[in-house]
Scaffold this motif. Structure first.
Motif, PDB file in Angstrom:
ATOM      1  N   LEU A 126       0.153 -25.881  28.179  1.00 46.01           N
ATOM      2  CA  LEU A 126       0.893 -25.778  26.927  1.00 46.01           C
ATOM      3  C   LEU A 126       2.370 -25.541  27.228  1.00 46.01           C
ATOM      4  O   LEU A 126       2.724 -24.644  27.995  1.00 46.01           O
ATOM      5  N   SER A 127       3.240 -26.350  26.629  1.00 45.67           N
ATOM      6  CA  SER A 127       4.675 -26.218  26.859  1.00 45.67           C
ATOM      7  C   SER A 127       5.234 -25.089  26.001  1.00 45.67           C
ATOM      8  O   SER A 127       5.043 -25.073  24.777  1.00 45.67           O
ATOM      9  N   ASP A 187       6.946 -25.260  32.549  1.00 45.47           N
ATOM     10  CA  ASP A 187       5.979 -26.290  32.168  1.00 45.47           C
ATOM     11  C   ASP A 187       5.037 -26.594  33.329  1.00 45.47           C
ATOM     12  O   ASP A 187       5.314 -26.280  34.485  1.00 45.47           O
ATOM     13  N   ASN A 188       3.902 -27.219  32.998  1.00 38.15           N
ATOM     14  CA  ASN A 188       2.982 -27.762  34.004  1.00 38.15           C
ATOM     15  C   ASN A 188       2.526 -26.704  35.003  1.00 38.15           C
ATOM     16  O   ASN A 188       2.535 -26.909  36.215  1.00 38.15           O
ATOM     17  N   PHE A 225       3.140 -36.465  28.693  1.00 42.41           N
ATOM     18  CA  PHE A 225       3.723 -36.190  27.380  1.00 42.41           C
ATOM     19  C   PHE A 225       5.236 -36.053  27.523  1.00 42.41           C
ATOM     20  O   PHE A 225       5.728 -35.479  28.501  1.00 42.41           O
ATOM     21  N   GLN A 280       6.501 -34.724  22.320  1.00 42.50           N
ATOM     22  CA  GLN A 280       5.056 -34.785  22.068  1.00 42.50           C
ATOM     23  C   GLN A 280       4.396 -33.449  22.385  1.00 42.50           C
ATOM     24  O   GLN A 280       3.529 -32.977  21.642  1.00 42.50           O
ATOM     25  N   ALA A 281       4.811 -32.833  23.494  1.00 41.31           N
ATOM     26  CA  ALA A 281       4.242 -31.533  23.868  1.00 41.31           C
ATOM     27  C   ALA A 281       4.544 -30.478  22.816  1.00 41.31           C
ATOM     28  O   ALA A 281       3.721 -29.589  22.553  1.00 41.31           O
ATOM     29  N   THR A 290       2.255 -27.566  20.926  1.00 43.58           N
ATOM     30  CA  THR A 290       2.656 -26.153  20.932  1.00 43.58           C
ATOM     31  C   THR A 290       2.672 -25.582  19.530  1.00 43.58           C
ATOM     32  O   THR A 290       2.164 -24.475  19.280  1.00 43.58           O
ATOM     33  N   PHE A 305      -3.883 -32.291  26.010  1.00 39.71           N
ATOM     34  CA  PHE A 305      -2.925 -31.787  26.994  1.00 39.71           C
ATOM     35  C   PHE A 305      -2.637 -32.862  28.033  1.00 39.71           C
ATOM     36  O   PHE A 305      -3.441 -33.759  28.277  1.00 39.71           O
ATOM     37  N   SER A 306      -1.486 -32.744  28.638  1.00 39.57           N
ATOM     38  CA  SER A 306      -1.141 -33.568  29.794  1.00 39.57           C
ATOM     39  C   SER A 306       0.036 -32.892  30.478  1.00 39.57           C
ATOM     40  O   SER A 306       0.536 -31.858  30.011  1.00 39.57           O
ATOM     41  N   VAL A 315       3.898 -32.502  31.243  1.00 36.60           N
ATOM     42  CA  VAL A 315       5.044 -32.675  30.357  1.00 36.60           C
ATOM     43  C   VAL A 315       6.243 -33.049  31.226  1.00 36.60           C
ATOM     44  O   VAL A 315       6.669 -32.259  32.078  1.00 36.60           O
TER      45      VAL A 315
END
Length: 618
Positions: free
Chosen positions: A150-151, A157-158, A224, A228-229, A233, A280-281, A283
């Motif tokens: 989750l950003s 991130d990540n 993402f 998009q992220a 969130t 999720f992916s 970011v």
């Protein structure tokens, strides 16, 4: 009788594993401190260590996650494993090592599961077959879902990717104690794990941690964007009734953070790069396929029927109509009728169910795999897995038990009588690549993997062409002092100009000798190939904005960067030279192509605005 226990000393303390015939196995060995409270939203930190001997004879805790054991009617428990096995120390690895070995090649596996599920405990990832073949296998667990991906504005991130990088750092420091060669590490991953690795290849902090990489059924276009992220969130924050900040989430329990994941499963993400199959992916500001990557050898491929996993078990292949096929294509393509027509032409005997599967397979994994392979600067060995199981044909995940030699644990995926010889041949190809960088086929074309193997020049070229230009940006002709400009220049849709590119586009190539100066100079044949790629890059950016190359007649302004000698200026012949290259790239379709590239000023390493006009007429 021999003692089945075996003890290894690591920097953090001793671990006790167990012996199997010809194999030593260690479960749940920490590579980082277990994240609790606010630490769940921070980068991983070193494990503080332990006193005495830590038991590693049984599987330990797994990352917090919701229960996932099926896709519709298909039992997927062999893939997802046991789900959430509670405990704080879950940033761990499982290690499978041969008996009495030194300097063995090391393979580090990153599991899939949609960035929200999975673990090293999956029965598919038993590493006994690798170890018996003389390879050390390491399977990594990482943070998932909210804590992993989750950003949040006050957190890195990540975080799940940072965990993988930390695990590779652990391998570099500790694997020699298990008999491995820290200088010969191959990282491989599947699905979400492969997407993580596509991002890792371009991550500066991961440089040098792996010598080779294998990407199975991932994509170089699955990240993402920050925008998009942010949608995800906001959805999580609304459901939890908290501000979208790590500080606000820190007091919540793991149960709270896990429970919110299925509640946001339907959140709408415009232009979802993975077709909505996950919330999720990773970011990133740009897709991995458009980002400079480490030039290490790459083994990469996908399965012919990837999309069958997301259709068949959900009852979406029973009575498929032409309208269903078009609707599937419209999810991913601006001109769905043209796309479907291309697939019909290349597969004249396919029924609507097969066409729907083919379109979805390429949209999710096939196309992004191809784009990443095309963009990769190092040697690339490609494959396509085509063996078809009774349940989901050659669907997503079917190749995994063949790679690991765990067919006995994967009956829901492969049926009761899978070809054992195929599993042995695949595993040996993967191991050969880990040992030498050569899986047994050339670094051109595609290896088709089925009961029998065939190496072909390419696969389904017309179908992939129907998706449009690839939009790939490749770093060319690097010179001392220009590195910073190159790194800044690579943006989605950007055009890179260097003192090499403009003369090349102008067609002013000598018959012999070198083009360019210093370590970036190349021979004329290579120069023409690089110039052709430049033209493709520029055209791809235009086509993306124009909606395709059927009819393009517009001016596009793009940000570019110049890495030129002081005082260098563009040449008039650039116009005619670029037109020639466009015709070369597109053949008869580009016969009437016209282009003009104008540059206002070219100070060294400075950003400029590039105006590109392209006309392609029938």
């Amino acid at each position: 009788m021999n003692d089945p226990a075996v003890i290894i000393t690591t920097t953090a303390g001793q671990v006790r594993g167990r012996r199997l015939p010809g194999v030593r196995v260690f479960h749940g060995v920490p590579y980082a401190k277990g994240p609790i409270g606010a630490e769940r939203f921070r980068a991983p930190s070193p494990h503080p260590g332990w006193s005495g001997v830590r038991d590693a004879t049984e599987h330990g805790p797994t990352a917090p996650q919701t229960a996932r054991d099926a896709f519709g009617t298909l039992d997927m428990s062999p893939y997802f494993g046991p789900g959430w096995r509670r405990g704080e120390d879950y940033l761990t690895v499982d290690v499978w090592a041969p008996e009495a070995v030194a300097n063995a090649p090391v393979m580090v596996f990153v599991h899939g599961g949609g960035f929200a599920a999975g673990s090293a405990s999956s029965p598919l990832y038993d590493g006994s077959a690798f170890a018996r073949d003389g390879v050390i296998l390491v399977v990594v667990q990482y943070r998932l879902g909210v804590t992993g991906f989750l950003s949040l504005p006050d957190a890195p991130d990540n975080r799940g990717l940072l965990d993988v990088i930390a695990a590779l750092g652990w391998v570099r420091e500790e694997i020699a104690g298990f008999g491995g060669d820290p200088g010969n590490v191959t990282v491989f991953g599947q699905s979400a794990g492969a997407i993580l690795l596509s991002a890792l290849l371009a991550e500066p902090t991961a440089a040098g941690l792996a010598r080779r990489a294998v990407l199975q059924s991932g994509t170089g276009t699955g990240a993402f964007t920050p925008e998009q992220a942010a949608i995800v969130t906001e959805a999580v924050a609304r459901k939890l009734g908290r501000k979208p900040l790590a500080a606000a989430f820190a007091s919540l329990s793991d149960d709270d953070l896990v429970a919110v994941v299925p509640q946001i499963a339907g959140v709408e993400i415009p232009d979802h790069p993975l077709g909505g199959i996950t919330t999720f992916s990773v970011v990133l500001d740009r897709q991995p396929a458009n980002t400079p990557a480490a030039a290490i050898p790459l083994l990469i491929g996908s399965n012919l029927d990837e999309g069958a996993l997301y259709l068949g078990p959900l009852g979406k292949l029973g009575a498929v109509t032409d309208s269903d096929v078009r609707e599937e294509a419209a999810r991913f393509h601006a001109r769905p009728d043209d796309l479907v027509d291309a697939y019909r032409r290349s597969r004249p005997d396919a029924d609507p169910a097969e066409l729907r599967t083919a379109v979805l397979s390429d949209a999710l994994f096939g196309l992004g795999t191809r784009r990443l392979a095309d963009a990769h600067p190092g040697p690339v060995h490609r494959y396509e897995f085509r063996w078809r199981s009774p349940s989901i044909r050659s669907g997503h995940t079917v190749e995994l038990p063949f790679v690991f030699g765990t067919l006995h644990a994967a009956k829901p995926l492969v049926g009761d009588q899978p070809p054992e010889g195929l599993a042995e041949r695949m595993r040996h190809a993967w191991i050969a690549f880990a040992r030498t960088g050569d899986p047994g086929w050339p670094a051109h074309g595609v290896q088709v993997i089925d009961r029998t193997w065939e190496h072909v020049d390419d696969v389904r070229t017309d179908e992939f062409a129907a998706w449009g230009p690839r939009g790939l940006l490749t770093l060319l002709l690097p010179r001392p002092g220009a590195a910073a400009a190159y790194e800044s220049a690579v943006r989605d849709g950007g055009l890179i100009i260097t003192s090499g590119h403009l003369p090349l586009l102008g067609g002013a190539l000598p018959a012999t000798g070198k083009v360019g100066s210093g370590p970036g100079s190349v021979d004329p044949m290579t120069a023409r190939r690089l110039a052709r790629r430049c033209a493709l890059n520029a055209l791809a950016a235009v086509a993306e904005l124009a909606g395709g190359l059927d009819r393009v007649d517009r001016v596009v302004k793009m940000t570019g960067y110049v890495a030129s000698e002081p005082g260098f200026t563009g040449q008039p012949e650039v116009v005619d030279g670029a037109s020639l290259l466009l015709r070369d790239v597109f053949g008869e379709a580009g016969r009437h192509a016209r282009s003009a590239i104008g540059v206002a000023a070219l100070p060294r390493d400075a950003p400029v605005e590039v105006e590109l006009t392209v006309r392609l007429s029938p």
